[in-house]
Design a protein around this motif. Structure first.
Motif, PDB file in Angstrom:
ATOM      1  N   GLY A   1       0.798  -1.232   0.000  1.00 56.17           N
ATOM      2  CA  GLY A   1       0.000   0.000   0.000  1.00 56.17           C
ATOM      3  C   GLY A   1       0.822   1.269   0.000  1.00 56.17           C
ATOM      4  N   GLY A   2       2.046   1.184  -0.516  1.00 54.81           N
ATOM      5  CA  GLY A   2       2.870   2.380  -0.649  1.00 54.81           C
ATOM      6  C   GLY A   2       3.648   2.749   0.591  1.00 54.81           C
ATOM      7  N   ALA A   3       4.345   1.796   1.156  1.00 54.03           N
ATOM      8  CA  ALA A   3       5.175   2.063   2.334  1.00 54.03           C
ATOM      9  C   ALA A   3       6.189   3.157   2.012  1.00 54.03           C
ATOM     10  CB  ALA A   3       5.896   0.792   2.765  1.00 54.03           C
ATOM     11  N   PRO A   4       6.460   4.045   2.957  1.00 50.74           N
ATOM     12  CA  PRO A   4       7.416   5.130   2.706  1.00 50.74           C
ATOM     13  C   PRO A   4       8.847   4.599   2.599  1.00 50.74           C
ATOM     14  CG  PRO A   4       6.736   5.153   4.996  1.00 50.74           C
ATOM     15  CD  PRO A   4       5.906   4.111   4.309  1.00 50.74           C
ATOM     16  N   PHE A   5       9.683   5.332   1.894  1.00 51.04           N
ATOM     17  CA  PHE A   5      11.093   4.962   1.753  1.00 51.04           C
ATOM     18  C   PHE A   5      11.729   4.970   3.139  1.00 51.04           C
ATOM     19  CE2 PHE A   5      15.570   5.968   0.521  1.00 51.04           C
ATOM     20  CZ  PHE A   5      15.789   4.833  -0.251  1.00 51.04           C
ATOM     21  N   PRO A   6      12.414   3.888   3.524  1.00 46.30           N
ATOM     22  CA  PRO A   6      12.880   3.756   4.913  1.00 46.30           C
ATOM     23  C   PRO A   6      14.117   4.571   5.284  1.00 46.30           C
ATOM     24  CG  PRO A   6      13.493   1.829   3.643  1.00 46.30           C
ATOM     25  CD  PRO A   6      12.653   2.693   2.742  1.00 46.30           C
ATOM     26  N   PHE A   7      14.713   5.287   4.346  1.00 51.61           N
ATOM     27  CA  PHE A   7      15.932   6.034   4.630  1.00 51.61           C
ATOM     28  C   PHE A   7      15.747   7.502   4.263  1.00 51.61           C
ATOM     29  CE2 PHE A   7      17.127   1.723   3.375  1.00 51.61           C
ATOM     30  CZ  PHE A   7      17.771   1.298   4.522  1.00 51.61           C
ATOM     31  N   ARG A   8      16.491   8.344   4.925  1.00 47.37           N
ATOM     32  CA  ARG A   8      16.508   9.771   4.609  1.00 47.37           C
ATOM     33  C   ARG A   8      17.961  10.195   4.450  1.00 47.37           C
ATOM     34  NH1 ARG A   8      12.005   9.434   3.109  1.00 47.37           N
ATOM     35  NH2 ARG A   8      10.241   9.449   4.505  1.00 47.37           N
ATOM     36  N   PHE A   9      18.261  10.794   3.312  1.00 51.84           N
ATOM     37  CA  PHE A   9      19.611  11.273   3.029  1.00 51.84           C
ATOM     38  C   PHE A   9      19.547  12.759   2.733  1.00 51.84           C
ATOM     39  CE2 PHE A   9      19.678   6.810   1.683  1.00 51.84           C
ATOM     40  CZ  PHE A   9      20.772   6.341   2.392  1.00 51.84           C
ATOM     41  N   SER A  10      20.371  13.531   3.413  1.00 48.12           N
ATOM     42  CA  SER A  10      20.449  14.960   3.113  1.00 48.12           C
ATOM     43  C   SER A  10      21.247  15.136   1.818  1.00 48.12           C
ATOM     44  CB  SER A  10      21.137  15.706   4.263  1.00 48.12           C
ATOM     45  OG  SER A  10      22.507  15.331   4.334  1.00 48.12           O
ATOM     46  N   ASP A  11      21.164  16.312   1.252  1.00 48.22           N
ATOM     47  CA  ASP A  11      21.946  16.591   0.040  1.00 48.22           C
ATOM     48  C   ASP A  11      23.442  16.449   0.333  1.00 48.22           C
ATOM     49  OD1 ASP A  11      19.668  17.036  -1.433  1.00 48.22           O
ATOM     50  OD2 ASP A  11      19.722  19.215  -1.177  1.00 48.22           O
ATOM     51  N   LYS A  12      23.848  16.848   1.532  1.00 49.47           N
ATOM     52  CA  LYS A  12      25.254  16.730   1.923  1.00 49.47           C
ATOM     53  C   LYS A  12      25.681  15.259   1.992  1.00 49.47           C
ATOM     54  CE  LYS A  12      28.461  18.365   5.467  1.00 49.47           C
ATOM     55  NZ  LYS A  12      28.588  19.135   6.711  1.00 49.47           N
ATOM     56  N   GLU A  13      24.819  14.407   2.543  1.00 44.97           N
ATOM     57  CA  GLU A  13      25.124  12.973   2.616  1.00 44.97           C
ATOM     58  C   GLU A  13      25.179  12.347   1.221  1.00 44.97           C
ATOM     59  OE1 GLU A  13      23.250  11.452   6.807  1.00 44.97           O
ATOM     60  OE2 GLU A  13      21.836  12.083   5.242  1.00 44.97           O
ATOM     61  N   LYS A  14      24.269  12.780   0.351  1.00 40.29           N
ATOM     62  CA  LYS A  14      24.273  12.261  -1.024  1.00 40.29           C
ATOM     63  C   LYS A  14      25.557  12.656  -1.745  1.00 40.29           C
ATOM     64  CE  LYS A  14      19.263  12.163  -1.578  1.00 40.29           C
ATOM     65  NZ  LYS A  14      18.095  12.720  -2.283  1.00 40.29           N
ATOM     66  N   ALA A  15      25.990  13.894  -1.563  1.00 42.71           N
ATOM     67  CA  ALA A  15      27.229  14.357  -2.192  1.00 42.71           C
ATOM     68  C   ALA A  15      28.434  13.593  -1.643  1.00 42.71           C
ATOM     69  CB  ALA A  15      27.408  15.852  -1.971  1.00 42.71           C
ATOM     70  N   LYS A  16      28.446  13.356  -0.348  1.00 47.63           N
ATOM     71  CA  LYS A  16      29.546  12.601   0.264  1.00 47.63           C
ATOM     72  C   LYS A  16      29.580  11.173  -0.261  1.00 47.63           C
ATOM     73  CE  LYS A  16      31.469  11.228   4.708  1.00 47.63           C
ATOM     74  NZ  LYS A  16      31.301  11.237   6.171  1.00 47.63           N
ATOM     75  N   THR A  17      28.412  10.557  -0.405  1.00 49.51           N
ATOM     76  CA  THR A  17      28.337   9.196  -0.944  1.00 49.51           C
ATOM     77  C   THR A  17      28.862   9.159  -2.367  1.00 49.51           C
ATOM     78  OG1 THR A  17      26.478   8.609   0.477  1.00 49.51           O
ATOM     79  CG2 THR A  17      26.767   7.308  -1.512  1.00 49.51           C
ATOM     80  N   GLU A  18      28.469  10.127  -3.176  1.00 46.50           N
ATOM     81  CA  GLU A  18      28.939  10.180  -4.564  1.00 46.50           C
ATOM     82  C   GLU A  18      30.457  10.353  -4.621  1.00 46.50           C
ATOM     83  OE1 GLU A  18      28.329  12.789  -8.637  1.00 46.50           O
ATOM     84  OE2 GLU A  18      26.819  12.914  -7.057  1.00 46.50           O
ATOM     85  N   ALA A  19      30.995  11.206  -3.760  1.00 47.41           N
ATOM     86  CA  ALA A  19      32.449  11.401  -3.717  1.00 47.41           C
ATOM     87  C   ALA A  19      33.150  10.114  -3.289  1.00 47.41           C
ATOM     88  CB  ALA A  19      32.790  12.536  -2.761  1.00 47.41           C
ATOM     89  N   ASN A  20      32.582   9.410  -2.323  1.00 50.08           N
ATOM     90  CA  ASN A  20      33.172   8.139  -1.876  1.00 50.08           C
ATOM     91  C   ASN A  20      33.165   7.098  -2.990  1.00 50.08           C
ATOM     92  OD1 ASN A  20      33.727   9.088   0.693  1.00 50.08           O
ATOM     93  ND2 ASN A  20      31.844   8.255   1.587  1.00 50.08           N
ATOM     94  N   VAL A  21      32.091   7.052  -3.751  1.00 49.56           N
ATOM     95  CA  VAL A  21      32.012   6.106  -4.878  1.00 49.56           C
ATOM     96  C   VAL A  21      33.076   6.444  -5.915  1.00 49.56           C
ATOM     97  CG1 VAL A  21      30.600   5.368  -6.840  1.00 49.56           C
ATOM     98  CG2 VAL A  21      29.599   5.488  -4.553  1.00 49.56           C
ATOM     99  N   ASN A  22      33.218   7.724  -6.224  1.00 47.71           N
ATOM    100  CA  ASN A  22      34.228   8.134  -7.206  1.00 47.71           C
ATOM    101  C   ASN A  22      35.638   7.783  -6.740  1.00 47.71           C
ATOM    102  OD1 ASN A  22      32.336   9.120  -9.007  1.00 47.71           O
ATOM    103  ND2 ASN A  22      32.375  11.168  -8.145  1.00 47.71           N
ATOM    104  N   ARG A  23      35.920   7.979  -5.452  1.00 48.89           N
ATOM    105  CA  ARG A  23      37.237   7.610  -4.913  1.00 48.89           C
ATOM    106  C   ARG A  23      37.446   6.096  -4.988  1.00 48.89           C
ATOM    107  NH1 ARG A  23      36.317  11.842  -1.220  1.00 48.89           N
ATOM    108  NH2 ARG A  23      35.394  10.440   0.310  1.00 48.89           N
ATOM    109  N   ALA A  24      36.402   5.346  -4.659  1.00 49.06           N
ATOM    110  CA  ALA A  24      36.509   3.884  -4.715  1.00 49.06           C
ATOM    111  C   ALA A  24      36.777   3.412  -6.142  1.00 49.06           C
ATOM    112  CB  ALA A  24      35.244   3.240  -4.168  1.00 49.06           C
ATOM    113  N   LEU A  25      36.114   4.030  -7.109  1.00 48.21           N
ATOM    114  CA  LEU A  25      36.340   3.658  -8.510  1.00 48.21           C
ATOM    115  C   LEU A  25      37.774   3.959  -8.943  1.00 48.21           C
ATOM    116  CD1 LEU A  25      32.990   4.812 -10.160  1.00 48.21           C
ATOM    117  CD2 LEU A  25      33.773   2.456  -9.786  1.00 48.21           C
ATOM    118  N   ARG A  26      38.296   5.123  -8.518  1.00 49.15           N
ATOM    119  CA  ARG A  26      39.683   5.453  -8.855  1.00 49.15           C
ATOM    120  C   ARG A  26      40.650   4.460  -8.212  1.00 49.15           C
ATOM    121  NH1 ARG A  26      37.835  10.730  -7.929  1.00 49.15           N
ATOM    122  NH2 ARG A  26      38.937  10.845  -5.932  1.00 49.15           N
TER     123      ARG A  26
END
Length: 91
Positions: free
Chosen positions: A47-72
């Protein structure tokens, strides 16, 4: 076979490889799932359960930077492996 082409399968696959690919890759996938959350079969059935996580824009940017570092780092390790050849990783 059809399940393998879904975000649900991707999350399970990434979770399986968590120790290999790292936490950053998994978190990035979780952030992406938020966009398609309402379309997942289990969510529709509940019945449309809400998304269980909340990420701020700052957390999303940090995650993206971490992924890019991991790829390098993976690319660097691939270069080392290629240059060492059969001696990798034992020597």
């Amino acid at each position: 076979m059809a399940f393998q082409e879904t975000p649900s399968f991707d999350l399970l696959l990434i979770a399986q490889n968590l120790l290999v690919d790292g936490e950053a890759a998994y978190l990035a996938q979780v952030v992406e799932v938020e966009e398609t959350w309402a379309e997942l079969p289990g969510v529709c059935a509940c019945g449309g359960a809400p998304f269980p996580f909340r990420f701020s824009d700052k957390e999303k940017a940090k995650t993206e930077a971490n992924v890019n570092r991991a790829l390098r780092r993976m690319e660097a390790m691939h270069g080392v492996k290629k240059s060492i050849g059969e001696l990798f990783p034992e020597r």
